[in-house]
Scaffold this motif. Structure first.
Motif, short mmCIF file in Angstrom:
data_model
loop_
_atom_site.label_atom_id
_atom_site.label_comp_id
_atom_site.label_asym_id
_atom_site.label_seq_id
_atom_site.Cartn_x
_atom_site.Cartn_y
_atom_site.Cartn_z
N GLY A 128 0.81 -1.20 0.00
CA GLY A 128 0.00 0.00 0.00
C GLY A 128 0.85 1.26 0.00
O GLY A 128 2.07 1.21 0.13
N TYR A 129 0.16 2.38 -0.16
CA TYR A 129 0.83 3.67 -0.22
C TYR A 129 0.21 4.63 0.78
O TYR A 129 -0.96 4.52 1.11
CB TYR A 129 0.74 4.27 -1.62
N TYR A 130 1.03 5.56 1.22
CA TYR A 130 0.59 6.64 2.10
C TYR A 130 0.65 7.95 1.34
O TYR A 130 1.59 8.21 0.59
CB TYR A 130 1.49 6.72 3.33
N ASP A 131 -0.36 8.77 1.56
CA ASP A 131 -0.43 10.12 1.01
C ASP A 131 0.02 11.04 2.14
O ASP A 131 -0.69 11.21 3.13
CB ASP A 131 -1.86 10.42 0.58
N PRO A 138 21.88 4.39 9.19
CA PRO A 138 22.75 4.61 8.04
C PRO A 138 22.33 3.83 6.80
O PRO A 138 22.82 4.07 5.72
CB PRO A 138 24.12 4.13 8.54
N ASP A 139 21.38 2.91 6.95
CA ASP A 139 20.97 2.05 5.83
C ASP A 139 19.67 2.51 5.18
O ASP A 139 18.97 1.71 4.59
CB ASP A 139 20.83 0.61 6.31
N TRP A 140 19.36 3.79 5.21
CA TRP A 140 18.09 4.26 4.65
C TRP A 140 18.09 4.20 3.13
O TRP A 140 17.05 4.33 2.50
CB TRP A 140 17.74 5.65 5.15
N TYR A 141 19.22 4.00 2.52
CA TYR A 141 19.27 3.79 1.07
C TYR A 141 20.15 2.57 0.80
O TYR A 141 20.96 2.18 1.63
CB TYR A 141 19.82 5.03 0.34
N GLU A 179 4.57 1.87 1.69
CA GLU A 179 4.51 1.45 3.09
C GLU A 179 5.84 0.92 3.60
O GLU A 179 6.14 1.05 4.79
CB GLU A 179 3.40 0.43 3.30
N ASP A 180 6.70 0.38 2.73
CA ASP A 180 8.01 -0.09 3.17
C ASP A 180 8.94 1.06 3.57
O ASP A 180 9.92 0.83 4.28
CB ASP A 180 8.70 -0.89 2.06
N GLU A 181 8.65 2.27 3.12
CA GLU A 181 9.48 3.43 3.44
C GLU A 181 8.84 4.36 4.46
O GLU A 181 9.37 5.44 4.73
CB GLU A 181 9.80 4.20 2.16
N LEU A 182 7.73 3.95 5.05
CA LEU A 182 7.02 4.84 5.96
C LEU A 182 7.86 5.21 7.18
O LEU A 182 7.85 6.36 7.61
CB LEU A 182 5.69 4.22 6.41
N GLY A 183 8.60 4.27 7.73
CA GLY A 183 9.44 4.57 8.90
C GLY A 183 10.45 5.67 8.59
O GLY A 183 10.64 6.60 9.38
#
Length: 154
Positions: free
Chosen positions: A3-6, A45-48, A98-102
């Motif tokens: 899913g996605y967040y707006d 440090p692992d955000w990318y 949703e995988d990048e929401l944090g």
């Protein structure tokens, strides 16, 4: 697929921010191509994976929501501080997987920590929810609140 967040965010930034902070903000908004020499927004440090990338999409059609993903950072030319210092106004509307929401919430907290805005700062809506949650930044804490009243899904 997931899913996605707006995500919608509206802040007034503190005056006299250090240039390295403003540069990182501009980079995450896709307003400059040169990445910062040091990233301060993310504690992990692992955000990318391999190459850092601006977190927000700049201005482009949203692929999951009606409307446009947009980022803006503008001087408030008609609203100077009494001592003449410049106010900077920032707005973001971005589709976040949703995988990048944090990571997105880490960035929102970091941005809000450099703002003068307190109280309501935006909203966060999920594709499966009928209405977004309102975001507030109060006393250094990001909080969420369901909107009052009945809401219908479109």
């Amino acid at each position: 697929m997931g899913g996605y967040y707006d995500l919608f965010l509206s802040l007034e930034l503190q005056p006299d921010l250090p240039e390295e902070i403003l540069h990182e903000i501009r980079w995450h908004l896709r307003l400059t191509d040169e990445p910062p020499t040091e990233f301060r927004a993310f504690s992990a440090p692992d955000w990318y994976d391999e190459t850092p990338y601006p977190f927000f999409n700049g201005t482009t059609g949203s692929h999951a929501f009606d409307g446009v993903d947009v980022t803006a950072l503008l001087p408030a030319t008609h609203r100077l501080y009494p001592d003449g210092r410049q106010r900077w106004l920032m707005t973001v509307r971005s589709c976040v997987h949703e995988d990048e929401l944090g990571y997105a919430m880490d960035l929102v907290r970091w941005l809000a920590s450099y703002a003068t805005t307190t109280g309501w700062i935006g909203y966060l809506g999920y594709t499966a929810d009928p209405a977004p949650k309102f975001m507030y930044y109060v006393d250094g804490t990001l909080k969420f609140r369901e909107p009052a009243g009945p809401h219908r899904a479109s």
